[in-house]
Write a protein that holds these residues in place. Structure first.
Motif, short mmCIF file in Angstrom:
data_model
loop_
_atom_site.label_atom_id
_atom_site.label_comp_id
_atom_site.label_asym_id
_atom_site.label_seq_id
_atom_site.Cartn_x
_atom_site.Cartn_y
_atom_site.Cartn_z
N UNK A 1 0.99 -1.14 0.11
CA UNK A 1 0.00 0.01 0.07
C UNK A 1 0.94 1.25 0.03
N UNK A 2 0.63 2.03 -0.93
CA UNK A 2 1.34 3.37 -0.91
C UNK A 2 3.05 2.99 -0.90
N UNK A 3 3.49 2.19 -1.54
CA UNK A 3 4.96 1.83 -1.77
C UNK A 3 5.52 1.30 -0.44
N UNK A 4 4.53 1.06 0.69
CA UNK A 4 5.14 0.59 2.01
C UNK A 4 4.31 -0.61 2.56
N UNK A 5 4.62 -0.97 3.71
CA UNK A 5 3.98 -1.97 4.50
C UNK A 5 2.61 -1.54 4.77
N UNK A 6 1.43 -2.37 4.61
CA UNK A 6 0.25 -1.85 5.09
C UNK A 6 0.19 -1.55 6.69
N UNK A 7 -0.29 -0.41 6.94
CA UNK A 7 -0.25 -0.10 8.44
C UNK A 7 -0.64 -1.01 9.30
N UNK B 1 9.05 -0.85 -0.82
CA UNK B 1 9.58 -0.77 0.61
C UNK B 1 8.65 -1.72 1.48
N UNK B 2 7.97 -2.72 0.94
CA UNK B 2 7.33 -3.52 1.83
C UNK B 2 8.05 -5.05 1.87
N UNK B 3 8.13 -5.58 0.76
CA UNK B 3 8.45 -6.89 0.56
C UNK B 3 10.06 -7.06 1.00
N UNK B 4 11.08 -6.30 0.89
CA UNK B 4 12.39 -6.52 1.63
C UNK B 4 12.11 -6.30 3.18
N UNK C 1 9.48 -7.16 4.93
CA UNK C 1 8.73 -8.17 5.43
C UNK C 1 9.76 -9.22 5.56
N UNK C 2 10.51 -9.45 4.17
CA UNK C 2 11.64 -10.83 4.46
C UNK C 2 12.32 -10.47 5.44
N UNK C 3 12.79 -9.35 5.85
CA UNK C 3 13.89 -8.95 6.91
C UNK C 3 13.10 -9.43 8.34
N UNK C 4 12.13 -9.14 8.39
CA UNK C 4 11.33 -9.38 9.85
C UNK C 4 11.07 -10.78 9.94
N UNK C 5 10.44 -11.55 8.90
CA UNK C 5 9.77 -12.74 8.89
C UNK C 5 10.91 -13.69 9.01
N UNK C 6 11.60 -13.56 7.97
CA UNK C 6 12.60 -14.71 7.84
C UNK C 6 14.10 -14.46 8.76
N UNK C 7 14.55 -13.15 8.70
CA UNK C 7 15.75 -12.98 9.47
C UNK C 7 15.66 -12.60 10.69
N UNK C 8 14.67 -11.95 11.03
CA UNK C 8 14.46 -11.64 12.63
C UNK C 8 13.64 -12.91 13.27
N UNK D 1 7.84 -16.86 -0.88
CA UNK D 1 7.25 -15.66 -1.27
C UNK D 1 6.24 -15.87 -2.47
N UNK D 2 5.04 -15.71 -2.28
CA UNK D 2 4.29 -15.67 -3.72
C UNK D 2 3.77 -14.32 -4.19
N UNK D 3 4.28 -13.68 -5.03
CA UNK D 3 3.77 -12.45 -5.36
C UNK D 3 3.03 -12.12 -6.72
N UNK D 4 2.42 -11.01 -6.82
CA UNK D 4 1.92 -10.74 -8.13
C UNK D 4 1.86 -9.27 -8.29
N UNK D 5 2.22 -8.78 -9.52
CA UNK D 5 2.38 -7.51 -9.82
C UNK D 5 1.21 -7.11 -10.90
N UNK D 6 1.16 -5.92 -11.17
CA UNK D 6 -0.09 -5.29 -12.05
C UNK D 6 -1.29 -5.66 -11.77
#
Length: 215
Positions: A97-103, A150-153, A155-162, A169-174
């Protein structure tokens, strides 16, 4: 086995992230008929905006001096962490949402991290997690919006690394093609990306369902 599913879309109908998550869940259910699916929809049943601050300040306040709001916030944080720990597999559906993580999801993460069991430790070490995420435009290499996701990286950092989870990851664009006329030129590409995302969701769900039952 138990699957925990969390949706963060503000939509209950026509949600692209929900479409992907539905497929993952359906494939998991094929292998686990009769098993439990615990759900939470924070895009609709939102967490209070003040709960994170209350949970954090509660940790700095003697128990006998905590307010009712602080005690409720601590209890909610514990519940959220309990849901994750109790699950054998986890499914997150979180749109960009709006280039970032959902609030809504950012609040969720903050409250989870306010629980001592999730603070600074990989409390989901090795646990399988599927993250279904969607983006209205295109953000890949060479696109005008490259680097704007600025969301997907994060989320990867928190869920996987932390948290230490085994992340798929399953993702869709457009997803806004067909909605925003300015994107009409990308109709064919969007259709291909949609089909690819649905297939990836089926594969992720089957893989999740094929995991061995914990001893």
């Amino acid at each position: 086995m138990t699957l925990f599913r969390l949706d963060a879309s503000i939509r209950t109908h026509g949600s692209a992230s929900r479409e992907i998550a539905d497929i993952v869940e359906q494939e998991w259910r094929v292998a686990h008929s009769g098993d439990s699916v615990v759900t939470r929809h924070i895009g609709v049943d939102t967490l209070p905006s003040t709960v994170w601050a209350a949970a954090v300040t509660a940790g700095m306040t003697p128990a006998q001096e905590q307010t009712a709001e602080q005690r409720d916030a601590v209890a909610l944080a514990a519940t959220l962490v309990d849901e994750l720990i109790a699950a054998d597999a986890i499914l997150f559906a979180v749109p960009l949402y709006n280039y970032g993580v959902s609030q809504h999801f950012k609040t969720y993460l903050d409250v989870v991290l306010a629980d001592p069991r999730a603070t600074g430790v990989p409390f989901l070490a090795g646990k399988p997690v599927v993250l279904a995420t969607v983006r209205g435009g295109a953000y890949g290499p060479g696109t005008p919006r490259e680097g704007w996701d600025h969301s997907t990286p994060y989320l990867r950092r928190v869920i996987a690394d932390c948290w230490g989870a085994e992340l798929t990851l399953v993702e869709r664009e457009f997803t806004l093609v067909g909605v925003n006329p300015a994107l009409d030129a990308f109709t064919d590409e969007a259709a291909q990306l949609h089909a690819g995302a649905l297939q990836a969701a089926r594969e992720a769900g089957r893989a999740l369902g094929a995991l061995p039952v914990p001893a």
